[in-house]
Write an enzyme that holds these catalytic residues in place. Structure first.
Site, short mmCIF file in Angstrom:
data_model
loop_
_atom_site.label_atom_id
_atom_site.label_comp_id
_atom_site.label_asym_id
_atom_site.label_seq_id
_atom_site.Cartn_x
_atom_site.Cartn_y
_atom_site.Cartn_z
N GLN A 52 0.83 -1.20 0.00
CA GLN A 52 0.00 0.00 0.00
C GLN A 52 0.86 1.25 0.00
OE1 GLN A 52 -2.37 -0.52 3.53
NE2 GLN A 52 -3.91 -1.77 2.50
N THR A 83 -11.49 -6.44 4.72
CA THR A 83 -10.92 -5.11 4.89
C THR A 83 -11.55 -4.21 3.84
OG1 THR A 83 -8.91 -3.80 4.50
CG2 THR A 83 -8.99 -5.95 3.50
N ASN A 84 -11.72 -2.94 4.17
CA ASN A 84 -12.27 -2.00 3.20
C ASN A 84 -11.24 -1.57 2.16
OD1 ASN A 84 -15.20 -0.88 4.14
ND2 ASN A 84 -13.99 -1.41 5.93
N CYS A 196 -13.51 1.34 7.78
CA CYS A 196 -12.33 0.53 8.08
C CYS A 196 -12.78 -0.47 9.12
CB CYS A 196 -11.18 1.38 8.59
SG CYS A 196 -9.80 0.39 9.21
N THR A 197 -12.47 -1.72 8.92
CA THR A 197 -13.01 -2.76 9.80
C THR A 197 -12.48 -2.66 11.22
OG1 THR A 197 -11.30 -4.29 8.99
CG2 THR A 197 -13.47 -4.39 7.94
N GLU A 198 -11.35 -1.94 11.43
CA GLU A 198 -10.84 -1.76 12.78
C GLU A 198 -11.59 -0.67 13.55
OE1 GLU A 198 -8.31 -4.32 11.04
OE2 GLU A 198 -8.44 -2.29 10.25
#
Length: 229
Positions: A52, A83-84, A196-198
């Site tokens: 990334q 994950t997004n 965001c999955t977090e």
């Protein structure tokens, strides 16, 4: 029940929530000792994170496509990228497999539209907030998306990578997110997508004056529904 393939590890903190929510949802639906039929392939997030940062999205697409094919070959009847941000390469991953790829932004958008909303604030990594791949997917569902300003986007991104992905949940960061959410609401957001999955490890509906849409939960709940279809 169909077998759900989870392409996880990005980060494992939120992938663990996918597994937990899937099994709780199936147990609540079927009762007794029932649990979800899941295959999990967890990649090394450090490797993905480096791709990334170095803008090597093609390499990331090839890597995730290979893992997705592995899930399919092992018996997965659908695949989820847990994950997004990595849905930036969802088209390449989807093209590499013959089973459905359930897109996380679709799950979020369906929930937003079901709530009767059309203008939403988006929180996520800088990649998700700033690049068009995610906002355009939401726009396909008729949603108008607003994002924080530059400094607040930097803060949201930093907390995700330096804290939440490391298992750190702080009251100070929660307060900062609350302030940023209030700014999005002032800008007309009728709801907030936790893109965001977090983030849903830090922010809940109690932290927001408008409806919150936690994408990890919505994503895996949609997968369980599809597994029973």
């Amino acid at each position: 029940m169909k077998t759900i393939g989870l392409l996880g590890g990005m980060s494992w903190e939120s992938t663990a929530e996918y597994y937990r929510i899937a099994n709780q949802t199936v147990r609540d639906r079927m009762g007794g000792l029932h649990s979800a039929k899941i295959l999990l392939d967890s990649v090394d997030f450090a490797e993905i994170g480096l791709m990334q940062r170095e803008d090597r999205w093609g390499d990331a697409a090839d890597l995730l496509a290979t893992h997705a094919r592995g899930l399919q070959d092992a018996g997965a009847e659908m695949v989820l990228i847990c994950t997004n941000t990595m849905h930036k390469v969802a088209p390449e991953v989807s093209a590499a497999i013959d089973v459905p790829l359930l897109h996380i932004a679709d799950a979020a958008a369906v929930a937003v539209r079901a709530a009767g909303l059309s203008r939403v604030g988006l929180l996520g990594t800088a990649f998700t907030m700033e690049q068009p791949f995610y906002r355009e997917r939401l726009a396909e569902h008729g949603l108008d998306v607003v994002i924080p300003g530059d400094r607040d986007r930097d803060l949201v991104h930093r907390v995700i990578f330096d804290e939440l992905a490391m298992g750190i949940v702080s009251d100070e960061s929660r307060a900062s997110y609350r302030r940023i959410i209030e700014g999005l609401v002032a800008d007309g957001a009728e709801g907030i997508i936790l893109g965001c999955t977090e983030i849903e490890l830090l922010v809940t509906g109690e932290d927001c004056p408008v409806p919150v849409f936690p994408t990890a939960r919505l994503h895996i709940e949609a997968a369980v529904e599809a597994a029973f279809a």
